[in-house]
Write an enzyme that holds these catalytic residues in place. Sequence first.
Site, mmCIF file in Angstrom:
data_model
loop_
_atom_site.group_PDB
_atom_site.id
_atom_site.type_symbol
_atom_site.label_atom_id
_atom_site.label_comp_id
_atom_site.label_asym_id
_atom_site.label_seq_id
_atom_site.Cartn_x
_atom_site.Cartn_y
_atom_site.Cartn_z
ATOM 1 N N LYS A 112 0.883 -1.113 0.016
ATOM 2 C CA LYS A 112 -0.154 0.091 0.198
ATOM 3 C C LYS A 112 0.773 1.373 0.026
ATOM 4 O O LYS A 112 1.769 1.344 0.741
ATOM 5 C CB LYS A 112 -0.998 -0.070 1.196
ATOM 6 C CG LYS A 112 -1.943 1.199 1.210
ATOM 7 C CD LYS A 112 -2.653 0.823 2.581
ATOM 8 C CE LYS A 112 -3.792 1.901 2.847
ATOM 9 N NZ LYS A 112 -4.624 1.934 3.840
ATOM 10 N N SER A 128 -9.531 1.946 3.030
ATOM 11 C CA SER A 128 -8.643 2.458 2.190
ATOM 12 C C SER A 128 -7.687 1.719 1.409
ATOM 13 O O SER A 128 -7.139 2.093 0.331
ATOM 14 C CB SER A 128 -7.855 3.646 2.800
ATOM 15 O OG SER A 128 -7.041 3.056 3.914
ATOM 16 N N SER A 173 -9.780 -0.604 7.318
ATOM 17 C CA SER A 173 -9.264 -0.510 6.152
ATOM 18 C C SER A 173 -8.523 -1.684 5.465
ATOM 19 O O SER A 173 -8.098 -1.870 4.251
ATOM 20 C CB SER A 173 -8.265 0.622 6.016
ATOM 21 O OG SER A 173 -8.775 1.877 5.710
HETATM 22 N N1 GLN Z 1 -13.052 4.038 6.190
HETATM 23 C C1 GLN Z 1 -12.465 4.672 7.489
HETATM 24 C C2 GLN Z 1 -12.053 6.127 7.334
HETATM 25 O O1 GLN Z 1 -12.230 6.489 6.461
HETATM 26 C C3 GLN Z 1 -11.132 3.697 7.948
HETATM 27 C C4 GLN Z 1 -10.000 4.223 7.158
HETATM 28 C C5 GLN Z 1 -8.954 3.205 7.658
HETATM 29 O O2 GLN Z 1 -8.963 2.303 8.321
HETATM 30 N N2 GLN Z 1 -7.601 3.839 7.342
HETATM 31 O O3 GLN Z 1 -11.336 6.717 8.246
#
Ligand code: GLN
Length: 482
Positions: free
Chosen positions: A74, A149, A173
């Site tokens: 990532k 994400s 995420s």
């Molecule tokens: N979707 C969640 C957010 O937007 C979690 C994102 C994540 O785990 N990095 O913060």
Amino acid sequence: MPDALHTLTIAELRTLLQKREISPADIIHDLEASITARDPEIGAYLHRDTAAALAAAEKADLSAPLGGIPVAIKDVLNVQGQPATAGSKMLRGYISPYDATCIAKLKSAGAIPFGKLNMDEFAMGSSNENSAWQLTRNPWDTTRVPGGSSGASAAAVAARTAIASLGSDTGGSIRQPAAFCGITGLKPTYGRVSRYGLIAYASSLDQVGPMTRTVEDAALVLQAIAGHDPQDSTSLNAPVPDYSAALRRGVSGMKIGLPREYFIDGIDPAVRAAVEAGVKELERQGATVREISLPHTRFAIAAYYIIATAEASANLARFDGVRYGHRCDTPADLRDMYDRSRAEGFGPEVKRRIILGTYVLSSGYYDAYYRKAQKVRTLIARDFAEAFKEVDLIASPVTPTAAFKIGKNAGDPLQMYLADIFTIANNLSGVCGISVPCGYSAEGLPIGLQLTGRPLGEEDLLRGAFAYEQATDWHRRLPQKS
Ligand code: GLN
């Protein structure tokens, strides 16, 4: 030589490598062909240095635990000599001068970091639609999001354009995109994997973890990246168990809790049915199942979006156009440079969160929002601590629905935030969790089963997830054309 190396698991490739039937370079070449064929449609990769990967393949130590295995990364993690943009224009042109600890550990386990994967900007999002660079599509249905994400980390593993990947999980995420793409994603206990070299979103919640085709592969990657790191003061100084040895212990005698608050109206009936069938399978194998309560669950999203944005506003203050990343053209003065560099460099969701986070920390509102959210966080952590006095694992859906259509939630942040309703409490309380494929929606989209374990309970997660996986074949099914 066996063909289609890109369709094999780490464990399968290791066997072939050790028998000298294939070389690490064969895997890279095969992956490269798969990426060329498939990635234009999926849009997972932001960057690849094939020459560097082939050079590493030449020198790979095949006796090391992940010797010769390429792992895609990532774009939020620093890999020395490669770009790291965190999905943001703010970091366009930045080249990492060092390896994140988890990357250094992967390398010393013999793995080859190969390719940087798209993500929501600074890991803020649930669909990859917040990337500054490109859309990533779900390999099961390219009109749908892969989740976020770490959406591209899941999409590449599912599309067989990566063998395995690393993601990061602040509120879901790793687990949410794993569920949407039909792969395995493990969020370790907070502090189990070093955050050194992970571009920070919300430091008290962020955790790096494996995204793989099988539970066995998740154990192999976790083994490589886990452990204490003096460079991260929140890293836990606890011994790393033999995760692969935990896989085959079976679930007989394990106690599994079903949180009543997670089986609510609004869940897609296919998700509920698949998760309930998954739990039945574990029961059939000798686990005992009981209902439990996590009473403060309904406050989790609210608390998360105060705490995460507060931390993000502090973490992202460093992107000021001075040291690295985007700087506006011809600033009038220093203030103008800060203002315009940040206005041009950050996308709309990141700006929304910086503004929200700054607000909840501001002197007049700190007690009303931030302090209160911290108290709620403590209550949520206590709910889990209470539950784990009675059970070894908590089973639940990962997401209320399968992958949604691209654009569906893009204009509605609250709807988007709801995608993480079942994953966020784990991060707030620091406990570990895994998503494994457990069925399909009416539209043929993957569904994930989430198992949550106590702090440093990764062995329990792997044990439960592996027992389940062995009784099913969801993880072997492929999206079309892969
Ligand atoms: N979707 C969640 C957010 O937007 C979690 C994102 C994540 O785990 N990095 O913060």
